[in-house]
Write a protein that holds these residues in place. Structure first.
Motif, PDB file in Angstrom:
ATOM      1  N   TYR A 226       0.889  -1.163  -0.028  1.00 12.87           N
ATOM      2  CA  TYR A 226      -0.194  -0.154   0.058  1.00 12.87           C
ATOM      3  C   TYR A 226       0.993   1.102  -0.073  1.00 12.87           C
ATOM      4  O   TYR A 226       0.499   2.083  -0.827  1.00 12.87           O
TER       5      TYR A 226
ATOM      6  N   LYS B 169      -1.393  -3.140  -7.992  1.00 14.13           N
ATOM      7  CA  LYS B 169      -2.419  -2.623  -7.009  1.00 14.13           C
ATOM      8  C   LYS B 169      -3.845  -2.538  -8.016  1.00 14.13           C
ATOM      9  O   LYS B 169      -4.633  -2.713  -7.674  1.00 14.13           O
TER      10      LYS B 169
ATOM     11  N   GLU C 276      -9.550   1.046   0.541  1.00 15.84           N
ATOM     12  CA  GLU C 276      -8.938   2.223   0.506  1.00 15.84           C
ATOM     13  C   GLU C 276     -10.037   3.440   0.633  1.00 15.84           C
ATOM     14  O   GLU C 276     -10.871   3.514  -0.033  1.00 15.84           O
TER      15      GLU C 276
END
Length: 267
Positions: free
Chosen positions: A179, A194, A225
């Motif tokens: 991340y 991602k 997210e």
């Protein structure tokens, strides 16, 4: 007063360095109801970083610390290995189907990196493993500190049938690095990976995740997210009914994420 303030700052810095400021795991006994709802046994770890002090919540902390074969959740780091080693150029490169009919229908066709991730096409990653070899795989595993970092196997692939094993806590440690783009790979490869992991998205949230199934147990790991920060999760459950149990992975996680407002109720 000034001395007390300095002591307080020193104390907070010390606690942060020791990990206390990051939140201690809180056992969520009420989550047992969600597992009971689906007649499932397992664990889930949730790390919520939507505030300055992350919340760490877990059900069955003993199992969350136990290592299991990563199964197809290993496609996440494995994709980075393949990109870094030049085994695949980009998401558009075609891997021709070898003609072998497998139990998952969507595996029986040409694949690219995106479809291989989406449909969890094992045979594509078997090609990567063969081309990399055990020694290079071990070097990559050590480079990212992944689980027990052991790619040995007597039969089958090492991330399902071999020695490689990882815990729910270690899964999330790895996902945090992904991340933050702090894994030791080119940023363009991290961003591509991602993108490949996107499962669902809304106007202000993105769910990135990967399933895994060893046969007797299954995984679902990833994060949601939000503008305020990510919510990481790692679920591991037994699958005594084999494929009939696979839907439970996403179902349990989504119920729990909805309960803590980590997924929107109206999608």
């Amino acid at each position: 007063m000034m001395m007390n303030f300095k002591l307080l700052i020193l104390f907070l810095i010390t606690m942060a360095n020791m990990g206390f400021a990051q939140g201690k795991p809180e056992e969520q006994l009420e989550w047992a109801k969600v597992f009971d709802k689906y007649n499932a046994k397992g664990t889930i770890l949730v790390v919520d970083k939507r505030s300055s002090l992350q919340e760490v919540k877990v059900f069955n902390s003993e199992r969350a610390n136990k290592r299991f074969a990563p199964a197809s959740t290993f496609k996440v780091p494995h994709t980075l290995f393949a990109l870094d080693a030049g085994l695949v150029k980009d998401e558009f490169q075609i891997f021709p189907w070898d003609g072998v009919k497998r139990s998952f229908k969507l595996h029986n066709q040409d694949q690219n990196l995106r479809s291989a991730m989406r449909y969890s096409a094992l045979w594509v990653y078997e090609i990567f493993a063969k081309q990399l070899g055990e020694e290079k795989a071990k070097n990559y595993l050590k480079k990212i500190d992944y689980g027990n970092m052991d790619p040995r196997t007597d039969t089958g692939v090492y991330w399902i049938d071999g020695k490689l094993a990882i815990s729910a806590y270690e899964q999330i440690d790895f996902l945090k690095k992904l991340y933050r783009n702090t894994l030791p790979f080119q940023k363009q490869h991290l961003l591509l990976l991602k993108d490949l992991m996107i499962v669902e998205a809304g106007s202000n949230w993105i769910l990135r995740a990967k399933t895994g199934w060893q046969g007797s147990y299954g995984w679902w790991v990833g994060w949601v997210e939000w503008p305020s920060g990510p919510v990481f999760f790692a679920l591991n459950i037994d699958t005594p009914n084999k494929m009939k149990d696979l839907y439970k992975r996403q179902a349990i996680v989504k119920d729990i994420l909805l309960a803590i407002n980590a997924l929107p109720t109206n999608k």
